[in-house]
Structure formats: C-alpha cells, structure tokens
Design a protein around this motif. Structure first.
Motif, PDB file in Angstrom:
ATOM      1  N   MET A  77       6.208 -12.721   5.099  1.00  0.00           N
ATOM      2  CA  MET A  77       6.386 -14.062   4.155  1.00  0.00           C
ATOM      3  C   MET A  77       7.603 -15.108   4.883  1.00  0.00           C
ATOM      4  SD  MET A  77       6.963 -14.487   0.421  1.00  0.00           S
ATOM      5  CE  MET A  77       6.432 -13.916   0.203  1.00  0.00           C
ATOM      6  N   ASN A  78       6.014 -16.672   5.256  1.00  0.00           N
ATOM      7  CA  ASN A  78       7.606 -17.810   5.670  1.00  0.00           C
ATOM      8  C   ASN A  78       8.382 -18.080   4.794  1.00  0.00           C
ATOM      9  OD1 ASN A  78       7.934 -19.389   7.186  1.00  0.00           O
ATOM     10  ND2 ASN A  78       6.980 -20.886   6.379  1.00  0.00           N
ATOM     11  N   GLN A  79      10.278 -17.845   5.093  1.00  0.00           N
ATOM     12  CA  GLN A  79      10.430 -18.167   4.731  1.00  0.00           C
ATOM     13  C   GLN A  79      10.763 -19.584   4.210  1.00  0.00           C
ATOM     14  OE1 GLN A  79      15.119 -16.731   4.761  1.00  0.00           O
ATOM     15  NE2 GLN A  79      14.658 -15.513   3.291  1.00  0.00           N
ATOM     16  N   LEU A  80      10.772 -20.308   3.126  1.00  0.00           N
ATOM     17  CA  LEU A  80      11.101 -21.730   3.117  1.00  0.00           C
ATOM     18  C   LEU A  80      12.396 -22.313   2.387  1.00  0.00           C
ATOM     19  CD1 LEU A  80       7.403 -22.488   0.668  1.00  0.00           C
ATOM     20  CD2 LEU A  80       8.084 -22.735   3.781  1.00  0.00           C
ATOM     21  N   LYS A  81      12.824 -23.147   3.378  1.00  0.00           N
ATOM     22  CA  LYS A  81      14.009 -23.865   3.004  1.00  0.00           C
ATOM     23  C   LYS A  81      13.506 -25.282   2.596  1.00  0.00           C
ATOM     24  CE  LYS A  81      17.176 -23.625   6.478  1.00  0.00           C
ATOM     25  NZ  LYS A  81      17.778 -23.688   7.101  1.00  0.00           N
ATOM     26  N   ALA A  82      14.804 -24.760   0.954  1.00  0.00           N
ATOM     27  CA  ALA A  82      14.701 -26.506   0.282  1.00  0.00           C
ATOM     28  C   ALA A  82      15.751 -26.970  -0.325  1.00  0.00           C
ATOM     29  CB  ALA A  82      13.767 -25.385  -1.125  1.00  0.00           C
ATOM     30  N   LEU A  83      15.403 -27.747  -0.597  1.00  0.00           N
ATOM     31  CA  LEU A  83      16.124 -28.911  -0.993  1.00  0.00           C
ATOM     32  C   LEU A  83      16.579 -29.372  -2.105  1.00  0.00           C
ATOM     33  CD1 LEU A  83      19.389 -31.028  -0.664  1.00  0.00           C
ATOM     34  CD2 LEU A  83      17.383 -32.550  -0.017  1.00  0.00           C
ATOM     35  N   VAL A  84      16.942 -28.585  -3.387  1.00  0.00           N
ATOM     36  CA  VAL A  84      16.687 -29.461  -5.037  1.00  0.00           C
ATOM     37  C   VAL A  84      17.816 -30.697  -5.316  1.00  0.00           C
ATOM     38  CG1 VAL A  84      17.397 -28.232  -7.155  1.00  0.00           C
ATOM     39  CG2 VAL A  84      16.352 -26.327  -5.707  1.00  0.00           C
ATOM     40  N   GLU A 106      17.574 -29.865   8.381  1.00  0.00           N
ATOM     41  CA  GLU A 106      15.987 -29.068   8.491  1.00  0.00           C
ATOM     42  C   GLU A 106      15.459 -28.379   7.471  1.00  0.00           C
ATOM     43  OE1 GLU A 106      13.556 -25.851  11.275  1.00  0.00           O
ATOM     44  OE2 GLU A 106      15.044 -26.726  11.790  1.00  0.00           O
ATOM     45  N   VAL A 107      14.686 -29.048   6.443  1.00  0.00           N
ATOM     46  CA  VAL A 107      14.302 -28.514   5.398  1.00  0.00           C
ATOM     47  C   VAL A 107      13.173 -28.223   4.870  1.00  0.00           C
ATOM     48  CG1 VAL A 107      16.082 -28.882   3.932  1.00  0.00           C
ATOM     49  CG2 VAL A 107      13.926 -30.231   3.848  1.00  0.00           C
ATOM     50  N   ASP A 108      11.664 -27.745   4.805  1.00  0.00           N
ATOM     51  CA  ASP A 108      10.698 -26.864   4.780  1.00  0.00           C
ATOM     52  C   ASP A 108       9.599 -27.811   3.466  1.00  0.00           C
ATOM     53  OD1 ASP A 108      10.319 -26.018   6.650  1.00  0.00           O
ATOM     54  OD2 ASP A 108      11.283 -23.853   5.227  1.00  0.00           O
ATOM     55  N   VAL A 109      10.510 -28.160   2.528  1.00  0.00           N
ATOM     56  CA  VAL A 109      10.069 -28.958   0.997  1.00  0.00           C
ATOM     57  C   VAL A 109      11.831 -29.470   0.227  1.00  0.00           C
ATOM     58  CG1 VAL A 109      10.089 -26.750  -0.719  1.00  0.00           C
ATOM     59  CG2 VAL A 109       9.466 -28.785  -1.353  1.00  0.00           C
ATOM     60  N   ILE A 110      11.573 -30.834  -0.388  1.00  0.00           N
ATOM     61  CA  ILE A 110      12.070 -31.473  -1.032  1.00  0.00           C
ATOM     62  C   ILE A 110      11.838 -31.411  -2.597  1.00  0.00           C
ATOM     63  CG2 ILE A 110      13.323 -33.515  -1.663  1.00  0.00           C
ATOM     64  CD1 ILE A 110      13.033 -34.300   0.734  1.00  0.00           C
ATOM     65  N   PHE A 111      12.129 -29.932  -3.668  1.00  0.00           N
ATOM     66  CA  PHE A 111      12.112 -29.847  -4.875  1.00  0.00           C
ATOM     67  C   PHE A 111      12.844 -31.242  -5.861  1.00  0.00           C
ATOM     68  CE2 PHE A 111      10.808 -26.041  -3.789  1.00  0.00           C
ATOM     69  CZ  PHE A 111       9.722 -25.941  -4.054  1.00  0.00           C
ATOM     70  N   LEU A 112      11.970 -31.939  -6.383  1.00  0.00           N
ATOM     71  CA  LEU A 112      12.343 -33.491  -6.830  1.00  0.00           C
ATOM     72  C   LEU A 112      12.458 -34.012  -8.230  1.00  0.00           C
ATOM     73  CD1 LEU A 112      14.232 -36.072  -5.878  1.00  0.00           C
ATOM     74  CD2 LEU A 112      11.352 -37.318  -5.258  1.00  0.00           C
ATOM     75  N   ASP A 113      13.095 -34.428  -8.976  1.00  0.00           N
ATOM     76  CA  ASP A 113      12.856 -34.674  -9.936  1.00  0.00           C
ATOM     77  C   ASP A 113      12.725 -36.386 -10.065  1.00  0.00           C
ATOM     78  OD1 ASP A 113      13.541 -34.588 -13.413  1.00  0.00           O
ATOM     79  OD2 ASP A 113      15.133 -34.856 -12.820  1.00  0.00           O
ATOM     80  N   ILE A 114      12.431 -36.608 -11.226  1.00  0.00           N
ATOM     81  CA  ILE A 114      12.059 -37.618 -11.073  1.00  0.00           C
ATOM     82  C   ILE A 114      12.467 -39.003 -12.077  1.00  0.00           C
ATOM     83  CG2 ILE A 114      10.266 -39.890 -12.344  1.00  0.00           C
ATOM     84  CD1 ILE A 114       8.127 -37.281 -11.857  1.00  0.00           C
ATOM     85  N   GLN A 115      12.601 -38.809 -13.055  1.00  0.00           N
ATOM     86  CA  GLN A 115      13.858 -39.556 -14.013  1.00  0.00           C
ATOM     87  C   GLN A 115      14.985 -38.935 -13.992  1.00  0.00           C
ATOM     88  OE1 GLN A 115      12.796 -39.629 -18.421  1.00  0.00           O
ATOM     89  NE2 GLN A 115      11.751 -41.461 -17.862  1.00  0.00           N
ATOM     90  N   MET A 116      16.323 -39.714 -12.941  1.00  0.00           N
ATOM     91  CA  MET A 116      17.682 -39.941 -12.394  1.00  0.00           C
ATOM     92  C   MET A 116      18.451 -40.887 -12.439  1.00  0.00           C
ATOM     93  SD  MET A 116      17.047 -37.386  -9.160  1.00  0.00           S
ATOM     94  CE  MET A 116      16.120 -37.829  -8.104  1.00  0.00           C
ATOM     95  N   PRO A 117      19.473 -40.549 -12.774  1.00  0.00           N
ATOM     96  CA  PRO A 117      20.483 -42.573 -12.702  1.00  0.00           C
ATOM     97  C   PRO A 117      20.153 -43.229 -11.848  1.00  0.00           C
ATOM     98  CG  PRO A 117      21.665 -40.246 -13.561  1.00  0.00           C
ATOM     99  CD  PRO A 117      20.405 -39.733 -12.767  1.00  0.00           C
ATOM    100  N   GLY A 118      20.435 -44.421 -11.584  1.00  0.00           N
ATOM    101  CA  GLY A 118      19.805 -45.415 -10.469  1.00  0.00           C
ATOM    102  C   GLY A 118      18.950 -45.567 -10.173  1.00  0.00           C
ATOM    103  N   LEU A 119      18.429 -44.517  -8.870  1.00  0.00           N
ATOM    104  CA  LEU A 119      17.307 -44.345  -8.066  1.00  0.00           C
ATOM    105  C   LEU A 119      16.194 -43.325  -9.109  1.00  0.00           C
ATOM    106  CD1 LEU A 119      17.255 -45.419  -4.991  1.00  0.00           C
ATOM    107  CD2 LEU A 119      16.786 -46.601  -6.609  1.00  0.00           C
ATOM    108  N   SER A 120      14.726 -43.257  -9.359  1.00  0.00           N
ATOM    109  CA  SER A 120      14.225 -42.220 -10.003  1.00  0.00           C
ATOM    110  C   SER A 120      13.733 -41.960  -8.674  1.00  0.00           C
ATOM    111  CB  SER A 120      12.868 -43.292 -11.188  1.00  0.00           C
ATOM    112  OG  SER A 120      12.405 -43.405 -10.106  1.00  0.00           O
ATOM    113  N   GLY A 121      12.782 -40.687  -8.682  1.00  0.00           N
ATOM    114  CA  GLY A 121      12.406 -39.754  -7.417  1.00  0.00           C
ATOM    115  C   GLY A 121      11.260 -40.546  -6.700  1.00  0.00           C
TER     116      GLY A 121
END
Length: 246
Positions: A1-8, A49-64
C-alpha cells in the motif's frame, strides 16, 4: 500500500487531533499540523513534500477557500468542513475531495483510495452527488400532516407559547418541537447560537450587523428581518460571524 504523507490544517485542536489519528490508523504519515490559513500560506512559500493537504474551510483570518484561491501551485487538497454548502465552490477550486465533519473511517478510506490510485480529476455532477450526504431535513406542520424542510433554508428558530417555529426570513413554519433545546439536540453539528431565550440563530445565515442598544447588536438575516442579540451573547455572536469588536 502506498503510504501517503499528509498535512492537516484546522483551527480546532480536537478536530486536528482526531483527523491526524484517523489518517495514521489508515496508514498515512502526518507531515505536520497547522492551525490557520495564514500559517498554510507561509508553509506553501517553501512547501514540504506531502501528497495531500487536508484543509478546513472556516478558519480565523483566511478561510481554506481563500488560501486555495490565492495559490497557483499547491499539493492536492481535500477540504474538511461541517458545511455541505461549500462543496460546489470547493470543487471549482480543483479540490480532490470534500469531507464533512465529523469524518468517519469509511468515508476517509474512499478518499485515500482515490489519492493512492491518483484519480485526481474534477468529479462529475453525478459523482459529486454520490459523495455528499442528503440534505438535512426536518418536519413542519401542514394541515393535518407534515412536510419536510431543508435545514439549510432556515435562518433561525423562534420559541413562542411552548411551540418552536422554523423561520426563513419573514416566513414562519410550525415544527413539532416544544423547546429550542430540542432543536439544538437534533442538529448538534450546525453551530446554532442562542441569541435570546426565545431565538436560536444559524450564524451562517447572517447577512449583516449593526449596533443596537449599548453592548448589543442587531443581525440581519433577510431583507427587512433583523434580530437583536442579547448583551451576554453579543461577544460570542461577533466571534461566530468573524467581525471585530467596535
């Protein structure tokens, strides 16, 4: 299985922690965790180096959504939010997928499978419809029977004589609830705010605000429809609709 590297990226610590845990349990590596859109923009100046960013939409300042709209070269993005109303805009910005909070293991597994198979392409309308849950609905009274209304159409709920009315701007519809607490229990993820003892507001429906009496504000939810927020709830209401204190 390809191990994905993620940023949260999420401003809610508990949500960040839960998603990171689910990703690790699904065989992913967590490259990092960020708490807002500004931090992500800084990170993207010299991205790791990441394969995917999991990004919230509603955040202080700039939204996703605002972050993704500002950058031209970004790793694949999966939006994570409590509101299905952002889905179309998310896919217009070339998001890979769209997860609704709370994220569950089976839905996350489908997302990761698409990433591992490199099925990174815009989804067709039929595919998008299949991914999104059906609209949240509740019954309102109609004569001797009931019809169903979508929660996303409601601006606020009013309590009057032990009866709860669902309001869509100036229009009111009688529900089968007898207390606003029952509405809150029915939709715990919607983020409703009790702005008066008899008023339960959906903050996402606020179109504008203006000062009322000292320490209070009025919120506009529809043309010619304003609701007064209690003095005690005004600070929280300002925070919910992301406006600074005067």
């Amino acid at each position: 299985m390809n191990q994905l590297k993620a940023l949260v990226v999420d401003d809610e610590p508990l949500a960040r922690e839960r998603l990171s845990r689910l990703l690790k349990e699904a065989g992913c590596t967590i490259a990092g965790e960020l708490c807002d859109g500004v931090a992500l923009l800084d990170w993207l100046k010299e991205p790791g180096e990441v394969d995917v960013i999991f990004l919230d939409i509603q955040m202080p300042g700039l939204s996703g959504l605002e972050v993704l709209a500002e950058v031209s070269d970004c790793p694949p993005v999966v939006f994570v939010t409590a509101f299905s109303s952002y889905a179309v805009q998310a896919f217009e910005l070339a998001a890979v997928d769209y997860l609704l909070k709370p994220v569950f293991e089976d839905r996350l597994a489908k997302c990761l499978q698409r990433l591992r198979e490199r099925l990174i392409r815009p989804l067709s309308p039929a595919e998008l419809k299949a991914l999104l849950p059906p609209p949240v609905r509740f019954p309102i009274r109609a004569g001797d029977g009931e019809i169903y209304m979508e929660l996303e159409l409601v601006t606020h709920f009013e309590l009057e004589n032990d009866q709860v009315w669902a309001c869509r701007g100036q229009n009111r519809y009688l529900t089968r609830w007898a207390a606003l607490s029952e509405v809150e229990q029915a939709f715990p993820e919607d983020g409703m705010v009790r702005i008066q003892r008899h008023l339960l507001l959906r903050p996402g429906m606020v179109k504008g605000i203006r000062p009322a009496s000292v320490g209070r504000i009025k919120v506009m939810v529809a043309p010619k429809v304003e609701l007064t927020v209690s003095r005690a709830m005004t600070p929280r209401m300002k925070e919910c609709i992301r406006v600074g204190k005067p």
